[in-house]
Enzyme design. Structure first.
Site, PDB file in Angstrom:
ATOM      1  N   HIS A  84      -1.737   1.675   7.435  1.00  0.00           N
ATOM      2  CA  HIS A  84      -2.169   1.538   6.042  1.00  0.00           C
ATOM      3  C   HIS A  84      -2.022   2.876   5.346  1.00  0.00           C
ATOM      4  O   HIS A  84      -2.371   3.928   5.903  1.00  0.00           O
ATOM      5  CB  HIS A  84      -3.623   1.057   5.984  1.00  0.00           C
ATOM      6  N   CYS A 116       0.833  -1.206   0.000  1.00  0.00           N
ATOM      7  CA  CYS A 116       0.000   0.000   0.000  1.00  0.00           C
ATOM      8  C   CYS A 116       0.866   1.254   0.000  1.00  0.00           C
ATOM      9  O   CYS A 116       0.471   2.290  -0.552  1.00  0.00           O
ATOM     10  CB  CYS A 116      -0.947  -0.003   1.196  1.00  0.00           C
TER      11      CYS A 116
END
EC number: 3.4.19.12
Length: 823
Positions: free
Chosen positions: A758, A205
């Protein structure tokens, strides 16, 4: 016998190919096709079995903010478990469970890549071998097998209803966007503006968030098309004035990383695919930096730096090879005369790399002696600016650490300045902001003792103590030198044709050897404590921007690099006399280049100027307005470019004042004249505004022996004026303009903690800025401003793309900010 024969066979490897990986030796033991086929009968796909038994699937699915973890299939028994980026890590725990035979091979059900836990690396396969046949069988079973309606429980029905509702909402939003696009068609874009999702290759990510913002940089795509043109001819002016004709060189095709980047950007512009898999580009990045292998959590800013540096290094290699071919010699063995000619032409490169033309800017550090008021300048380039983010707790502690020995008058004059100074210096030094007062006092005492020892040693050996105050910049942006650090702490410079003109911030210094993935020891000299420490880069986890306090090596003016003695001092006695703050010099500007023919060229240029001291530290616009709001990006820029006082142990060695004390310039014989240390004023400002400005907020910090993330919200505007932080003589700015405007078009956000987080991206789909393209491609500086291009903001989390309003973007917890110049 059959097993012995197959065991002895080796796979032929082509030397010219760089894509082949070493063959895994655990395929035979980690693969059981019979057990796998039995386990895949009537199985629910892409669901962690252990999470389902713990009744955690429903709770996680109801949270919209948390992303679904990737699921890995064990190729030995068919167990499905969540990956390393999840909290439970059931796939890894399944492998760690003691068994008679290892369950080390797993298959990703997202991107169908195979991973070996024993090798801790990806396993390459093809359709002809046994592993490839097993993967094809699993993919067919996953596509054929569908759950029956009778087997669905109420929870799954509710989940499907929620998915259908989301899909219907997304369809309505898409229809609205299409209607708006029909009503307001784009004026300058011949092709449709698209935003696509990116497949998560396994904890990538951090990579996807950066790539989404780079894909919305039209200038990068235009320049890459120009770079890819075959048969490109570049003219380089001769370094010798006697030669009048420029050297014409024919460039080779770009390197593999540049080609992969160009292919990725073209693929992002195609309208057929909804999701793009950037596997080729990511594999090329991993070849430049091995640390990104292994599908671990990494840092976005670190990835961006390696990517840009890798493409720039390939571009410099193209030019170097073209120069060698122009001289008719492409062999590795060159005579000294030809070597010097090649290096002279490399220094004279008229056109910078496409990376510098887009992201490159320039910082100027100004130092003025308080007594003779002579100004010296240091110029260096940068690709991004790493800005300090001060936490509330660290700010309060640093205010209480003021020097109590100051007089009342000094406290009244400098109280406000000292508060900012202490907080900022503490954030930059190697003393963590969260340490106890006892450790901080102990570190200060140690620094004072070392300063006294250095002064004594200087009197004996005639060495100079504080050249770093003149020749280096104490801010988190330092020039990147292509240096190779040996285990003994000596600095060896590689004789290479690649010109490293980028900037790495001091907390994290990357050189060309890092790009090749070789672990090494780096010897660092911190500003406040003047002590040395060795950091083993191999044993340090750089995930989530854990910064290593290092500094780049310093060169003296004769081209010799400064080496450290046994007592930790820097030997700079040779060649310092060439750097003088001489106010009696007649020329207005004298360039003192720190270049040597036998080394790669640097980016710092030192010069002593006869400039008006009153206007030397002036900016294009008033900057004091941003000294109040501590939670804004403007205040972070204010702290980064703030005025500093060089006093006490950080005093400036002024040659002008030294000569005046000795009644004029005389031959410098050891022990005859005494060096004069004076108070000085120092400030760093932007002297070249980049076309694309990248700002990095340093949210990850070290507090004592712990790591922490500063979750403080930093306000950032949609239109940023950089004029309060630019010099009066800022390049790429028209003479009468007092504004340097930038428009926000990309944000990288980090949610979560240091251990588990994230990265997502906010990208603005818009039309291309024609004035910006003319500036980058042709160097045209328009006199008037172009209005900000309108567009639509999107929030992208790997494959999920959703349109969002501007208010949601401005309320995000930014980690990287991308601004483009408004011209």
């Amino acid at each position: 016998m059959g097993k012995k024969r197959t065991k002895g066979k080796t796979v032929p490897i082509d030397d010219s190919s760089e894509t082949l990986e070493p063959v895994c030796r655990h395929i035979r033991k980690g693969l059981e096709q019979g057990n796998l086929k039995k386990a895949l009968v009537n199985v629910e796909w892409n669901i962690c079995q252990d999470c389902k038994t713990d009744n955690k699937v429903k709770d996680k699915a109801e949270e919209e903010t948390e992303e679904k973890p990737s699921v890995w299939l064990c190729l030995k028994c068919g167990h499905q478990g969540c990956g390393r980026n999840s909290q439970e890590q059931h796939a890894l725990k399944h492998y760690l469970t003691p068994r008679s035979e290892p369950h080390c091979l797993v298959l990703s059900l997202d991107n169908w890549s195979v991973w070996c836990y024993v090798c801790d690396n990806e396993v390459q396969y093809c359709s002809s071998n046994q592993l490839g046949q097993v993967v094809d069988y699993v993919r067919k079973q996953a596509s054929i097998t569908t759950p029956k309606p009778a087997e669905k429980d109420n929870g799954n029905i509710e989940l499907e209803n929620k998915k259908l509702e989301k899909e219907s909402k997304n369809e309505q939003e898409r229809e609205k966007k299409e209607n708006m696009a029909k009503e307001n068609p784009p004026m300058n874009s011949p092709c449709q503006i698209t935003v696509k999702g990116l497949s998560n290759l396994g904890n990538t990510c951090f990579f996807n968030a950066v790539m989404q913002n780079l894909s919305q940089t039209p200038v990068l795509r235009e320049l890459l098309k120009e770079v890819k043109m075959s048969g490109t001819i570049v003219k380089i002016e001769p370094p010798d004035l006697a030669l009048t004709e420029p050297l014409e060189i024919n460039l080779e095709p770009p390197g593999p990383l540049t080609l992969a980047m160009s292919q990725f950007l073209n693929e992002m512009q195609e309208t057929k695919k909804g999701v793009v898999t950037p596997k080729e580009l990511f594999s090329q990045v991993c070849k430049k930096a091995v640390r990104f292998k292994g599908y671990q959590q990494q840092d976005s800013q670190e990835l961006l730096r390696y990517l840009l540096d890798g493409m720039r290094a390939e571009e410099h290699q193209r030019v170097s090879k073209g120069i060698l071919k122009a001289f008719g010699n492409s062999t590795e063995k060159l005579d000294e005369e030809l070597k010097n000619k090649v290096k002279d032409y490399e220094k004279k490169k008229s056109m910078p790399s496409f990376v510098d033309r887009i992201f490159g800017g320039e910082l100027t550090s100004m130092i003025m002696c308080d007594q003779c008021r002579t100004v010296s300048l240091v110029h260096e380039s940068f690709l991004d600016l790493s800005l300090p983010v001060l936490d509330d707790q660290s700010g309060k502690k640093s205010v209480n650490d003021k020097n109590l020995k100051k007089t009342v008058e000094d406290e009244d004059q400098d109280s406000e300045e000292e508060k900012d100074n202490d907080s900022y210096i503490k954030e930059r030094s190697d003393i963590p902001s969260g340490t106890s007062k006892h450790l901080q006092k102990k570190a200060k005492k140690q620094a004072k003792k070392q300063a006294k020892n250095q002064r004594r040693q200087q009197k004996i050996q005639g060495k100079v103590l504080h050249l770093n105050d003149i020749c280096t910049i104490d801010h988190p942006e330092d020039s990147e030198y292509e240096a190779e650090m040996s285990l003994q702490g000596e600095v060896n410079i590689k004789s290479n044709h690649i010109s490293q003109e980028g900037v790495m911030h001091k907390e994290y210094c990357v050189n060309q050897k890092d790009l090749n993935g070789q672990a090494k020891m780096i010897e660092s000299v911190t500003d406040n404590q003047k002590s040395t420490e060795e950091v083993d880069m191999k044993n340090i986890n750089m995930d989530n921007d854990l910064e290593v306090l290092t500094s780049s090596p310093t060169r003296n003016l004769n081209g010799a690099y400064l080496t450290e003695g046994s007592n930790g001092e820097v030997d700079i006695s040779n060649g310092f006399k060439n750097l003088n703050l001489n106010a009696a010099l007649h020329p207005d500007e004298i360039n003192i280049e720190i270049l040597n023919d036998s080394h790669t060229p640097g980016t710092k240029v030192y010069e002593v100027v006869n400039e008006d001291p009153e206007t030397a530290f002036c900016t294009l616009a008033n900057r004091e307005v941003f000294n109040t709001d501590e939670c804004s990006i403007q205040h972070c820029l204010y702290q980064f470019t703030r005025n500093e006082k060089l006093r006490d142990a950080n005093k400036l060695l002024c040659e002008v004042c030294t000569r005046r004390q000795c009644n004029g310039p005389k031959a410098n014989i050891k022990g005859e004249r005494k060096h004069v240390y004076t108070n000085a004023k120092k400030q760093m400002l932007i002297s070249l505004a980049p076309p694309v400005l990248t700002l990095h907020l340093k949210r990850f910090q070290q507090a004592g022996f712990n790591l922490r993330k500063v979750n403080k919200h930093i306000k950032f505007p949609e239109i940023l004026d950089l004029a309060p932080f630019c010099t009066l003589k800022c390049k790429n700015v028209a003479e009468e303009n007092t504004r340097v405007l930038y428009s926000l078009y990309g944000v990288v956000e980090h949610s979560g903690t240091m251990r588990s987080g994230h990265y997502t991206a906010y990208a603005k789909a818009r039309t291309a800025n024609s004035h910006l393209s003319n500036l980058v491609l042709h160097g045209d500086i328009p006199q008037d401003f172009e209005m900000e291009s309108k567009g639509q903001w999107f929030h992208i989390s790997d494959t999920h793309v959703q349109a969002v309003p501007t208010t949601k973007v401005l309320n995000s917890q930014a980690y990287l900010l991308f601004y483009e110049r408004i011209l």
